[in-house]
Write a protein that holds these residues in place. Structure first.
Motif, PDB file in Angstrom:
ATOM      1  N   ALA A 144      35.072  28.590  14.637  1.00 58.03           N
ATOM      2  CA  ALA A 144      35.683  28.591  13.307  1.00 58.03           C
ATOM      3  C   ALA A 144      35.333  27.330  12.537  1.00 58.03           C
ATOM      4  CB  ALA A 144      37.197  28.724  13.445  1.00 58.03           C
ATOM      5  N   LEU A 145      35.301  26.192  13.222  1.00 54.27           N
ATOM      6  CA  LEU A 145      35.005  24.933  12.546  1.00 54.27           C
ATOM      7  C   LEU A 145      33.566  24.899  12.044  1.00 54.27           C
ATOM      8  CD1 LEU A 145      36.134  22.126  11.827  1.00 54.27           C
ATOM      9  CD2 LEU A 145      35.259  21.311  14.026  1.00 54.27           C
ATOM     10  N   LEU A 146      32.641  25.409  12.834  1.00 55.95           N
ATOM     11  CA  LEU A 146      31.217  25.407  12.470  1.00 55.95           C
ATOM     12  C   LEU A 146      30.793  26.685  11.773  1.00 55.95           C
ATOM     13  CD1 LEU A 146      29.803  23.870  15.776  1.00 55.95           C
ATOM     14  CD2 LEU A 146      30.425  22.688  13.649  1.00 55.95           C
ATOM     15  N   ARG A 147      31.752  27.622  11.598  1.00 56.31           N
ATOM     16  CA  ARG A 147      31.483  28.901  10.939  1.00 56.31           C
ATOM     17  C   ARG A 147      30.382  29.683  11.636  1.00 56.31           C
ATOM     18  NH1 ARG A 147      32.875  28.952   4.567  1.00 56.31           N
ATOM     19  NH2 ARG A 147      34.773  27.697   4.708  1.00 56.31           N
ATOM     20  N   ARG A 148      30.469  29.707  12.953  1.00 55.31           N
ATOM     21  CA  ARG A 148      29.541  30.526  13.733  1.00 55.31           C
ATOM     22  C   ARG A 148      30.125  31.920  13.855  1.00 55.31           C
ATOM     23  NH1 ARG A 148      28.514  26.052  18.101  1.00 55.31           N
ATOM     24  NH2 ARG A 148      30.301  27.050  19.087  1.00 55.31           N
ATOM     25  N   ASP A 149      29.265  32.913  13.650  1.00 55.47           N
ATOM     26  CA  ASP A 149      29.729  34.293  13.696  1.00 55.47           C
ATOM     27  C   ASP A 149      30.005  34.685  15.139  1.00 55.47           C
ATOM     28  OD1 ASP A 149      30.402  36.843  12.752  1.00 55.47           O
ATOM     29  OD2 ASP A 149      28.382  37.583  13.145  1.00 55.47           O
ATOM     30  N   GLN A 150      31.127  35.389  15.343  1.00 57.27           N
ATOM     31  CA  GLN A 150      31.498  35.875  16.664  1.00 57.27           C
ATOM     32  C   GLN A 150      31.233  37.367  16.727  1.00 57.27           C
ATOM     33  OE1 GLN A 150      32.358  34.507  19.532  1.00 57.27           O
ATOM     34  NE2 GLN A 150      32.389  36.578  20.366  1.00 57.27           N
ATOM     35  N   ALA A 151      30.403  37.783  17.662  1.00 61.94           N
ATOM     36  CA  ALA A 151      30.036  39.197  17.779  1.00 61.94           C
ATOM     37  C   ALA A 151      31.268  40.041  18.079  1.00 61.94           C
ATOM     38  CB  ALA A 151      28.981  39.384  18.865  1.00 61.94           C
ATOM     39  N   TRP A 152      31.279  41.254  17.510  1.00 63.45           N
ATOM     40  CA  TRP A 152      32.396  42.180  17.726  1.00 63.45           C
ATOM     41  C   TRP A 152      32.325  42.745  19.136  1.00 63.45           C
ATOM     42  CZ3 TRP A 152      36.681  43.485  15.143  1.00 63.45           C
ATOM     43  CH2 TRP A 152      37.359  44.626  15.566  1.00 63.45           C
ATOM     44  N   SER A 153      33.470  42.885  19.772  1.00 65.64           N
ATOM     45  CA  SER A 153      33.538  43.484  21.108  1.00 65.64           C
ATOM     46  C   SER A 153      34.699  44.450  21.143  1.00 65.64           C
ATOM     47  CB  SER A 153      33.719  42.408  22.186  1.00 65.64           C
ATOM     48  OG  SER A 153      34.908  41.665  21.960  1.00 65.64           O
ATOM     49  N   VAL A 154      34.582  45.447  21.995  1.00 67.88           N
ATOM     50  CA  VAL A 154      35.566  46.516  22.073  1.00 67.88           C
ATOM     51  C   VAL A 154      36.275  46.458  23.413  1.00 67.88           C
ATOM     52  CG1 VAL A 154      35.905  49.018  22.023  1.00 67.88           C
ATOM     53  CG2 VAL A 154      34.208  47.950  20.535  1.00 67.88           C
ATOM     54  N   THR A 155      37.607  46.524  23.386  1.00 73.25           N
ATOM     55  CA  THR A 155      38.369  46.584  24.622  1.00 73.25           C
ATOM     56  C   THR A 155      38.135  47.931  25.297  1.00 73.25           C
ATOM     57  OG1 THR A 155      40.056  45.162  23.664  1.00 73.25           O
ATOM     58  CG2 THR A 155      40.663  46.392  25.629  1.00 73.25           C
ATOM     59  N   GLY A 156      37.717  47.894  26.549  1.00 68.68           N
ATOM     60  CA  GLY A 156      37.493  49.145  27.264  1.00 68.68           C
ATOM     61  C   GLY A 156      36.206  49.845  26.909  1.00 68.68           C
ATOM     62  N   GLN A 157      35.234  49.106  26.360  1.00 74.65           N
ATOM     63  CA  GLN A 157      33.974  49.742  25.972  1.00 74.65           C
ATOM     64  C   GLN A 157      33.221  50.216  27.207  1.00 74.65           C
ATOM     65  OE1 GLN A 157      31.431  47.278  23.659  1.00 74.65           O
ATOM     66  NE2 GLN A 157      30.049  48.930  23.095  1.00 74.65           N
ATOM     67  N   LYS A 158      32.615  51.398  27.082  1.00 71.28           N
ATOM     68  CA  LYS A 158      31.864  51.970  28.192  1.00 71.28           C
ATOM     69  C   LYS A 158      30.487  51.328  28.246  1.00 71.28           C
ATOM     70  CE  LYS A 158      30.089  56.368  29.893  1.00 71.28           C
ATOM     71  NZ  LYS A 158      28.696  55.950  29.911  1.00 71.28           N
ATOM     72  N   PHE A 169      41.827  30.667  13.863  1.00 69.30           N
ATOM     73  CA  PHE A 169      41.354  29.350  13.411  1.00 69.30           C
ATOM     74  C   PHE A 169      40.636  29.453  12.065  1.00 69.30           C
ATOM     75  CE2 PHE A 169      41.257  28.140  18.115  1.00 69.30           C
ATOM     76  CZ  PHE A 169      42.486  27.495  18.032  1.00 69.30           C
ATOM     77  N   GLU A 170      39.988  30.579  11.797  1.00 70.12           N
ATOM     78  CA  GLU A 170      39.352  30.757  10.482  1.00 70.12           C
ATOM     79  C   GLU A 170      40.394  30.715   9.370  1.00 70.12           C
ATOM     80  OE1 GLU A 170      35.400  33.468  11.568  1.00 70.12           O
ATOM     81  OE2 GLU A 170      37.258  34.425  10.917  1.00 70.12           O
ATOM     82  N   ILE A 171      41.560  31.296   9.611  1.00 74.22           N
ATOM     83  CA  ILE A 171      42.624  31.224   8.608  1.00 74.22           C
ATOM     84  C   ILE A 171      43.029  29.769   8.382  1.00 74.22           C
ATOM     85  CG2 ILE A 171      45.036  31.828   8.145  1.00 74.22           C
ATOM     86  CD1 ILE A 171      44.567  34.443   9.573  1.00 74.22           C
ATOM     87  N   PHE A 222      37.710  27.550  18.607  1.00 72.56           N
ATOM     88  CA  PHE A 222      37.935  26.465  17.638  1.00 72.56           C
ATOM     89  C   PHE A 222      36.605  25.969  17.080  1.00 72.56           C
ATOM     90  CE2 PHE A 222      38.660  22.075  16.382  1.00 72.56           C
ATOM     91  CZ  PHE A 222      39.865  22.142  15.702  1.00 72.56           C
ATOM     92  N   ALA A 223      35.608  25.789  17.960  1.00 73.34           N
ATOM     93  CA  ALA A 223      34.289  25.346  17.507  1.00 73.34           C
ATOM     94  C   ALA A 223      33.627  26.410  16.634  1.00 73.34           C
ATOM     95  CB  ALA A 223      33.415  25.019  18.714  1.00 73.34           C
ATOM     96  N   GLN A 275      40.086  37.693  23.528  1.00 77.53           N
ATOM     97  CA  GLN A 275      40.761  36.457  23.156  1.00 77.53           C
ATOM     98  C   GLN A 275      39.883  35.566  22.282  1.00 77.53           C
ATOM     99  OE1 GLN A 275      44.080  35.564  23.941  1.00 77.53           O
ATOM    100  NE2 GLN A 275      44.092  37.751  24.432  1.00 77.53           N
ATOM    101  N   LEU A 276      38.588  35.575  22.532  1.00 79.09           N
ATOM    102  CA  LEU A 276      37.673  34.775  21.713  1.00 79.09           C
ATOM    103  C   LEU A 276      37.656  35.282  20.281  1.00 79.09           C
ATOM    104  CD1 LEU A 276      35.588  32.506  21.605  1.00 79.09           C
ATOM    105  CD2 LEU A 276      33.851  34.162  22.294  1.00 79.09           C
ATOM    106  N   ARG A 277      37.646  36.589  20.110  1.00 80.37           N
ATOM    107  CA  ARG A 277      37.644  37.151  18.751  1.00 80.37           C
ATOM    108  C   ARG A 277      38.967  36.872  18.041  1.00 80.37           C
ATOM    109  NH1 ARG A 277      39.188  42.301  17.366  1.00 80.37           N
ATOM    110  NH2 ARG A 277      39.077  42.970  19.545  1.00 80.37           N
TER     111      ARG A 277
END
Length: 729
Positions: free
Chosen positions: A461-475, A354-356, A458-459, A346-348
């Motif tokens: 996207a507003l501050l343009r902080r990079d969000q690390a990629w995460s995988v659903t169901g990652q082992k 919000f970036e859009i 929201f913060a 949900q964070l990603r």
């Protein structure tokens, strides 16, 4: 489409000599066409408008702090409710028109009877659109998922009807995944680094493949055999850029998985189908088929956001391309099962939305979109503001309990306020009940407890902080859920204390106020979320104890992704397989020898070298006829060249080729059009054949027969007679 607790659907049973029939209309399609839906949505829209008028009437205003909190929060909800109701009213449109039906009927041309006659099904049947051959690449993106999930996905993808090549794009660089791809008959690709996450992974694959269409599947989505049969015919319309199918989940067992899955039910059943009317249906990252030339025209999959799917869709719509969404369930996958995976997902997603809003506001100047598309994308960009609204509304009851600050004036009769408030929310519940068929309390719980996720997004996207990629169901090792829900726990403790104070005040005043009831309800919702975290934490602790016991006994399980492959690695030569002939054919020359290793390394730039394992399914070496023009109405400007995984979209230059997309001599396509002239690959010198002087002036057919006689007896039944004839001459 309805989210059901089912396993991946089995292959549909059908007569061996027939083409799969169009799936029957689902309940959601019938509801979308129902006149009752229009009436209910119209009443709900009236309720939204009446509540808005009541809320913004300053004569009903109470104290400013509480009133402003309610106005801001309810404004987010009202705007989204109106956009959603407007879209739902348009969801009865069926995108399968005459062009689609004719293209589906002729998808396999006259190959169907021949293919069925030799008993290999439709898996290797070549597809065509508008009487031109079409080629399809299937990309399965992986990054550390469980090997069992990847196996199911790859097996299903390889077994899909219609000739295609399956590629496992492994950003985890796992030797186990590489071996699995070789075992199941898929190509394996691993790039250097993991720049731009999934978008960079797909773009790298586009730089080394040449299919006219490409499918994107996440590693945990198992496709049905008729996936291509139900999607490819839409591309008979040369303006269609992509076809999206719904995400359906088969692991709805726990509270988190059910809530996360049900949250998307209305979206896939009614919102996305409604967007077809406005040409605003967008890609959701998996279970989608793209036209290569459309994506190349915008410089590849968008890489500058974690919501690359929505950004790519908007860029294509700005260039005038069409999108199609169909509600047919063609792949079943996994929804998050733990608080950790749900929070990261949900964070990603919210950060990308919000970036859009901040970086490419659909309502801003310079957007080449229609008004309908602007409104639809604006609804998408602001959707997660609705997730922030519960956090604001949680503060209203404590303000009244501790400070006596109320949002609505005491002069307004309680029944009047209840009429407008209930008229708004009650009708939203009625719409959900009519469309979904049941009330999902798990969705309400997650929607209330997720506000810290959306505030952080929201913060970001507003501050343009990079969000690390995460995988659903990652082992891998699971973290404690309380690591991710500290704000929810603090809010629960605060509301619990407030509820105690409110009940104590009610006993003193001998009056039980609405604020106390509201606060107790919020406390129970957050409490259920905290209890879920406690249960999950106990499961993690038990798994950790079992792992420690195995380590003490010297029986620690070996991880599936411990061993890593090393890049670059050249493609392994694929063994050529002779197709089973329906009738005797003229012998053809043997395949050219594989490219030499040193030549391949020199020919491929370092940043584009990839690990590749050839699968057994051959693809045509040449394509004799080009596809029809993509857009006959007006010429398009030259398409930008797809960037590398580390460069910006504006990089120009020829795409580096890598001999991974097909057999020797396969045609390569440039970025400027559907197909370019064939470029022969380097090859080693064949064994010299010196024909007799009389043969030098013979026809090409005689010369070919002479070559075949030296290549073995597999192509010519009278090779020994030919050799005796040469000796006599």
């Amino acid at each position: 489409m309805p989210v059901r607790h089912t396993d991946p659907p089995p292959a549909p049973s059908r007569a061996p000599s027939s083409v799969p029939e169009t799936p029957a209309r689902t309940r959601s399609q019938k509801v979308a066409d129902s006149p009752s839906l229009m009436a209910i949505v119209a009443i709900a829209a009236v309720g939204v408008l009446l509540y808005t008028v009541f809320l913004f009437d300053f004569g009903h205003r109470g104290d400013w702090p509480a009133y402003l909190l309610v106005v801001v929060a309810e404004s987010f909800i009202v705007v989204q409710a109106l956009i959603s109701l407007w879209t739902i009213l348009s969801s009865g449109h069926d995108p399968r028109d005459y062009t689609f039906n004719e293209a589906q009927r002729a998808l396999y041309g006259n190959q169907v009877e021949q293919t069925m006659a030799i008993g290999i099904g439709m898996r290797h049947a070549e597809m065509q659109l508008n009487d031109f051959p079409i080629t399809v690449d299937v990309f399965i993106t992986t990054y550390g998922e469980a090997l069992a999930d990847i196996r199911k996905t790859v097996e299903a993808a390889v077994a899909m009807d219609g000739a295609h090549t399956t590629y496992v794009l492994d950003d985890g660089k796992s030797a186990a995944v590489r071996d699995l791809a070789r075992e199941l008959g898929a190509e394996y690709v691993a790039r250097e680094g993991n720049a731009h996450a999934k978008a960079g992974n797909v773009n790298h694959a586009l730089s080394i493949t040449t299919g006219d269409l490409f499918v994107i599947l996440d590693a945990d989505f198992v496709a049905r055999p008729d996936f291509l049969h139900e999607t490819v015919p839409f591309f008979a319309d040369p303006t269609v850029a992509f076809v999206q199918t719904p995400q359906t989940y088969g692991n709805l067992r726990g509270l988190i998985s059910r809530g996360a899955g049900y949250m998307q039910t209305v979206f896939y059943k009614f919102t996305q189908p409604g967007k077809n009317r406005f040409n605003a249906a967008f890609c959701v990252g998996t279970n989608v088929v793209f036209r290569r030339t459309a994506v190349m025209e915008i410089g590849g999959i968008w890489q500058e956001s974690k919501s690359e799917d929505v950004w790519t869709s908007m860029k294509l719509h700005e260039r005038g391309w069409r999108s199609i969404f169909i509600g047919t369930e063609l792949a079943v996958g996994h929804t998050p099962e733990t608080i950790e995976t749900y929070t990261k997902q949900q964070l990603r997603w919210a950060t990308g939305g919000f970036e859009i809003l901040f970086r490419a506001n659909p309502m801003g100047r310079g957007r080449a979109l229609t008004l309908d598309q602007r409104l639809q994308y604006f609804g998408t960009a602001t959707f997660y503001l609705v997730g922030i609204a519960p956090g604001l509304l949680l503060l209203v009851p404590p303000l009244q309990i501790y400070f006596g600050i109320a949002p609505i004036s005491q002069d307004v009769p309680g029944l009047t306020w209840f009429f407008y408030y209930a008229g708004f929310y009650f009708m939203q519940i009625v719409v959900a009940l009519f469309t979904i068929g049941s009330f999902r309390w798990e969705t309400l719980l997650l929607a209330t407890a997720s506000f810290p996720i959306y505030v952080k997004a929201f913060a970001n996207a507003l501050l343009r902080r990079d969000q690390a990629w995460s995988v659903t169901g990652q082992k891998g090792v699971r973290n404690s859920p309380f690591t991710f829900i500290v704000p929810q726990v603090l809010a629960f403790v605060f509301l619990l204390a407030t509820s105690v104070v409110g009940v104590w005040q009610a006993q003193l005043d001998r009056a039980f106020s609405l604020a106390v009831f509201w606060n107790i309800l919020n406390t129970l919702v957050l409490g259920a979320f905290v209890v879920t975290a406690l249960k999950e934490s106990r499961e993690i602790a038990r798994a950790s104890r079992e792992l420690r016991a195995l380590r003490r006994a010297g029986r620690e399980p070996v991880g599936e992704h411990d061993e890593k492959v090393v890049t670059p690695v050249l493609p392994e030569p694929r063994e050529e397989r002779r197709a089973v002939a329906i009738k005797p054919v003229t012998p053809v020359p043997p395949p050219r020898p594989a490219i030499a290793a040193t030549q391949a390394v020199a020919a491929v730039p370092r940043r584009h070298r990839a690990v590749a394992v050839r699968g057994p399914a051959p693809r045509p070496a040449t394509r004799p006829t080009p596809l029809p023009p993509l857009r006959p109405a007006a010429p398009r400007p030259p398409a930008p060249v797809l960037p590398s995984q580390s460069g910006p979209p504006s990089i120009s230059g020829p795409l580096p080729g890598l001999p991974i997309g097909g057999g020797p001599g396969r045609a390569r396509r440039s970025a400027g059009g559907p197909r370019a002239a064939e470029e022969p690959e380097p090859r080693t010198a064949p064994v010299p054949v010196v024909p007799s002087p009389r043969r030098r002036s013979a026809s090409g057919a005689d010369l070919a027969a002479e070559v075949l006689s030296f290549s073995g007896d597999s192509f010519s039944g009278d090779a020994p007679a030919r050799r005796r004839d040469r000796r006599s001459r």
